[in-house]
Enzyme design. Structure first.
Site, PDB file in Angstrom:
ATOM      1  N   ASN A   1      -2.483   1.601  -3.028  1.00  0.00           N
ATOM      2  CA  ASN A   1      -3.205   0.898  -2.151  1.00  0.00           C
ATOM      3  C   ASN A   1      -3.965   1.928  -0.781  1.00  0.00           C
ATOM      4  OD1 ASN A   1      -1.716   0.156  -0.291  1.00  0.00           O
ATOM      5  ND2 ASN A   1      -2.885  -2.251  -0.498  1.00  0.00           N
TER       6      ASN A   1
ATOM      7  N   PHE B   1      -6.515   4.721   1.622  1.00  0.00           N
ATOM      8  CA  PHE B   1      -7.150   5.521   0.932  1.00  0.00           C
ATOM      9  C   PHE B   1      -8.297   5.417   1.753  1.00  0.00           C
ATOM     10  CE2 PHE B   1      -9.044   0.929   1.342  1.00  0.00           C
ATOM     11  CZ  PHE B   1      -9.469   0.660   2.047  1.00  0.00           C
TER      12      PHE B   1
ATOM     13  N   HIS C   1      -6.813  -9.160   5.006  1.00  0.00           N
ATOM     14  CA  HIS C   1      -6.572  -8.361   5.597  1.00  0.00           C
ATOM     15  C   HIS C   1      -7.345  -7.145   4.222  1.00  0.00           C
ATOM     16  CE1 HIS C   1      -3.399  -7.325   2.430  1.00  0.00           C
ATOM     17  NE2 HIS C   1      -3.353  -6.454   2.701  1.00  0.00           N
TER      18      HIS C   1
END
Length: 405
Positions: free
Chosen positions: A168, A170, A334
């Site tokens: 995840n 990026f 988050h």
């Protein structure tokens, strides 16, 4: 006014306070949170953010305050993982009509991804001078750690500094509500943080086994102050958190430099900037007592403090300002949080669905990122509504370019 959070008493433990109204919460996550709440070291209550979901060892989206002890698995293995965002003076109209060269320039500038059996494309081959300079500041303490734990010397430490990773993590180019261009990225302490976290999690388990500790879950083994590994873990986790913050700063500069090779117009960066952890532990004072606060998938949201809450590859993200809510231990989510595991997402969603969900975003649209497709995540708008007690929205961002490992 009715509080925005849900209070749940846990037999044999402290309560749970969950900011999850209007968002799905799987039973496994509640079970994990309940196990943590039953530990004798936990102070006051356990707080769960709206992006909460099952994690490895401990629940993602949890805030766990502990007295004179730390749970390594509650910090996790991507120590210091977090977000960085920087507003620029560029405007939407300054971006090229074809965004593919912009994505390609960022992908060339920042190592990312992984190919088993081949040279790691997510590590540096030839290390840039800026990375070497940053490593020089981190290296002395790392060498001291390696003298006590020699296996850490075998990690990709220096060669992973300034790199993105996979999953995840990026890099994005975004537009805010007024058309300003932002750069945003998500990464942590890479291979060396993973090695530190994994090693101390295992040492905590071995310690618990030797002392016949009565734990609701073996993954929740902890070090108490004065115990054999406590000081070493605090030292190591602090170093990994600094590595992670430095990692994001180096990548951000590489992104800015890459964008300048595509967009000729001069621009300033860091007009507004945030660099925040969301997998970490630190000492804080809450309810008049000094405790260790572990945020695993949660961001500090003290009154006035800026933070970042991303959505997914096709959803909005938010720059927020904390309200300092005492019951959340001054925390917020988050991100959106997963609804489906990576395996289930790959089984459930098609490439056509992923392409439709990321329409208008210059990003990967292949089978390798199906596990990161937007539908694998909770609705970010529902997540934000569930934590309106915790943060105010300062900026709303929508990505136009997304780089994944």
């Amino acid at each position: 006014m009715e509080p925005n959070h849900i209070h749940q008493d846990i037999p044999g433990g402290v309560p749970l306070k969950m900011w999850t109204r209007g968002v799905p919460v799987d039973e496994g996550a509640v079970n994990q949170l309940s196990n943590a709440a039953r530990l004798p070291i936990v102070f006051k209550h356990v707080a769960a953010m709206p992006d909460v979901h099952v994690g490895i060892g401990a629940t993602v989206g949890s805030v766990i305050p502990t007295r004179r002890a730390i749970i390594p698995a509650a910090v996790g293995v991507d120590i210091g993982c977090g977000m960085m965002a920087a507003k620029t003076t560029l405007r939407a109209q300054d971006l090229p009509d074809n965004l593919e060269p912009l994505r390609a320039a960022i992908e060339r500038a920042v190592p990312h991804g992984r190919k088993p059996g081949a040279r790691d494309p997510g590590a540096w081959g030839q290390i840039p001078d800026a990375v070497d300079t940053a490593w020089a500041a981190l290296e002395p303490e790392f060498t001291a750690l390696c003298s006590d734990y020699p296996k850490l010397t075998k990690t990709n430490n220096r060669s992973h500094l300034g790199t993105l990773g996979t999953g995840n993590h990026f890099i994005e180019v975004c537009l805010d509500e007024a058309g300003a261009v932002w750069f945003m990225l998500h990464s942590g302490s890479r291979g060396v943080g993973n090695a530190i976290g994994s090693m101390f999690i295992e040492l905590a388990k071995q310690d618990a086994l030797r002392h016949n500790a009565n734990l609701p879950d073996r993954d929740l083994a902890y070090f108490e102050e004065g115990a054999r590994y406590f000081g070493d873990y605090v030292r190591a986790v602090g170093w990994a958190q600094r590595f992670a913050a430095t990692n994001r700063e180096l990548m951000m500069q590489r992104v800015i430099d890459a964008v300048r090779t595509v967009i000729a117009k001069p621009f300033e960066s860091h007009v507004e900037a945030v660099n925040c952890h969301h997998n970490y532990v630190q000492q804080e004072t809450h309810f008049g007592e000094q405790v260790y606060v572990t945020r695993k998938g949660a961001v500090s949201a003290k009154a006035g403090q800026l933070g970042i809450i991303p959505g997914s590859m096709g959803a909005r993200s938010y720059i927020v300002r904390g309200k300092g809510h005492p019951d959340s231990f001054h925390s917020c989510s988050h991100g959106a949080g997963r609804v489906y595991s990576r395996t289930e997402a790959k089984r459930r969603f098609t490439l056509e669905q992923h392409r439709a969900a990321t329409k208008g975003v210059e990003c990967r649209k292949d089978d390798g990122v199906i596990d990161e497709t937007p539908a694998a995540y909770k609705d970010i708008d529902a997540v934000m509504a569930a934590q309106r007690e915790l943060v105010d929205v300062v900026h709303t961002l929508k990505q136009v370019v997304c780089v994944k490992g």
